[in-house]
Design an enzyme around this catalytic site. Structure first.
Site, PDB file in Angstrom:
ATOM      1  N   SER A  29       0.925  -1.394   0.080  1.00 12.41           N
ATOM      2  CA  SER A  29       0.052   0.019  -0.066  1.00 12.41           C
ATOM      3  C   SER A  29       0.845   1.255   0.232  1.00 12.41           C
ATOM      4  CB  SER A  29      -0.833   0.059   1.121  1.00 12.41           C
ATOM      5  OG  SER A  29      -0.040  -0.215   2.333  1.00 12.41           O
ATOM      6  N   GLY A  66      -2.034  -4.221   1.026  1.00 11.00           N
ATOM      7  CA  GLY A  66      -2.025  -5.489   1.818  1.00 11.00           C
ATOM      8  C   GLY A  66      -1.224  -6.475   1.183  1.00 11.00           C
ATOM      9  N   ASN A  95       3.952  -5.206   5.757  1.00  9.06           N
ATOM     10  CA  ASN A  95       2.605  -6.155   6.333  1.00  9.06           C
ATOM     11  C   ASN A  95       2.981  -7.450   6.763  1.00  9.06           C
ATOM     12  OD1 ASN A  95       0.350  -4.476   5.575  1.00  9.06           O
ATOM     13  ND2 ASN A  95       1.076  -5.078   3.151  1.00  9.06           N
ATOM     14  N   ASP A 176      -5.063   6.573   9.971  1.00  9.02           N
ATOM     15  CA  ASP A 176      -4.646   5.380  10.585  1.00  9.02           C
ATOM     16  C   ASP A 176      -3.144   5.369  11.001  1.00  9.02           C
ATOM     17  OD1 ASP A 176      -3.014   5.243   8.435  1.00  9.02           O
ATOM     18  OD2 ASP A 176      -4.140   3.659   7.452  1.00  9.02           O
ATOM     19  N   HIS A 179      -0.343   5.203   6.888  1.00 10.26           N
ATOM     20  CA  HIS A 179       0.104   5.493   5.474  1.00 10.26           C
ATOM     21  C   HIS A 179       0.119   7.094   5.133  1.00 10.26           C
ATOM     22  CE1 HIS A 179      -2.302   1.674   5.239  1.00 10.26           C
ATOM     23  NE2 HIS A 179      -1.420   1.216   4.210  1.00 10.26           N
TER      24      HIS A 179
END
Length: 202
Positions: A29, A66, A95, A176, A179
């Site tokens: 991402s 992801g 991830n 979040d 990011h």
């Protein structure tokens, strides 16, 4: 006369195909411009910058939000066959780390990705990632050190930390906390550019 025209056209096509070069970005991402306009992501900005001086280079962004190192292993063979890249920017493992994947598995997967790239004739560059401190000092330190160890082992360029100058700036991170925002993308490009340009110039 028609035959001569055909030969000229053929020579142009062959010349173009020989000169065309591809840079493949295989990431998650952070490279897929999660939560923002893809045209504002650092990979799109890289493409625009390269076009200013290297009109023979095509940037292919094969990043997926992801994505893990295992997912990258699954997809890379087809990407290599389809695009036959000269360079691969490998931005994976974040991830894996966030999921607490054992470090030996992450390392093995990254090694396989690097081996697949070099065996296909592509020059890889590995992008370093740091995990949030709540994953514990031992795991986060060893995770971060994986990238430098692999860069040394394979003698390839390494971006020390993609989110340098961004990760700790709340104004440059999305809600979040994982990011970067659109405003942060030029900084990400500048973090990567000093390592990509020498690789391209060869």
């Amino acid at each position: 006369m028609k035959f001569i025209r055909f030969l000229i056209l053929l020579s142009v096509i062959v010349s173009s195909s020989v000169q065309a070069r591809t840079l493949l970005v295989l990431g998650d991402s952070l490279s897929a411009a999660y939560g923002i306009d893809p045209a504002k992501g650092w990979v799109a900005l890289l493409d625009a910058r390269l076009k200013q001086s290297y009109d023979d280079i095509t940037v292919v962004n094969a990043s997926i939000s992801g994505e893990t190192t295992q997912g990258g292993l699954t997809r890379l063979p087809a990407l290599l066959e389809r695009h036959q890249p000269q360079w691969i920017v490998l931005e994976l493992a974040a991830n894996d780390g966030l999921r607490g994947t054992p470090l030996r598995i992450i390392e093995k997967n990254l090694e396989r990705l690097l081996n697949m790239s070099t065996q296909a004739g592509a020059q890889p560059i590995i992008v370093g990632i740091q995990l949030p401190p709540n994953y514990g000092p031992s795991y986060t330190r060893k995770f971060y050190n994986l990238f430098s160890a692999l860069a040394d082992e394979y003698d390839i360029p390494r971006v020390p930390f993609l989110l340098e100058g961004v990760a700790l700036n709340h104004d440059l991170m999305q809600a979040d906390g994982l990011h970067p925002t659109a405003e942060a993308q030029p900084i990400l490009l500048e973090n990567v550019w000093p390592y990509i340009k020498p690789m391209i110039d060869g």
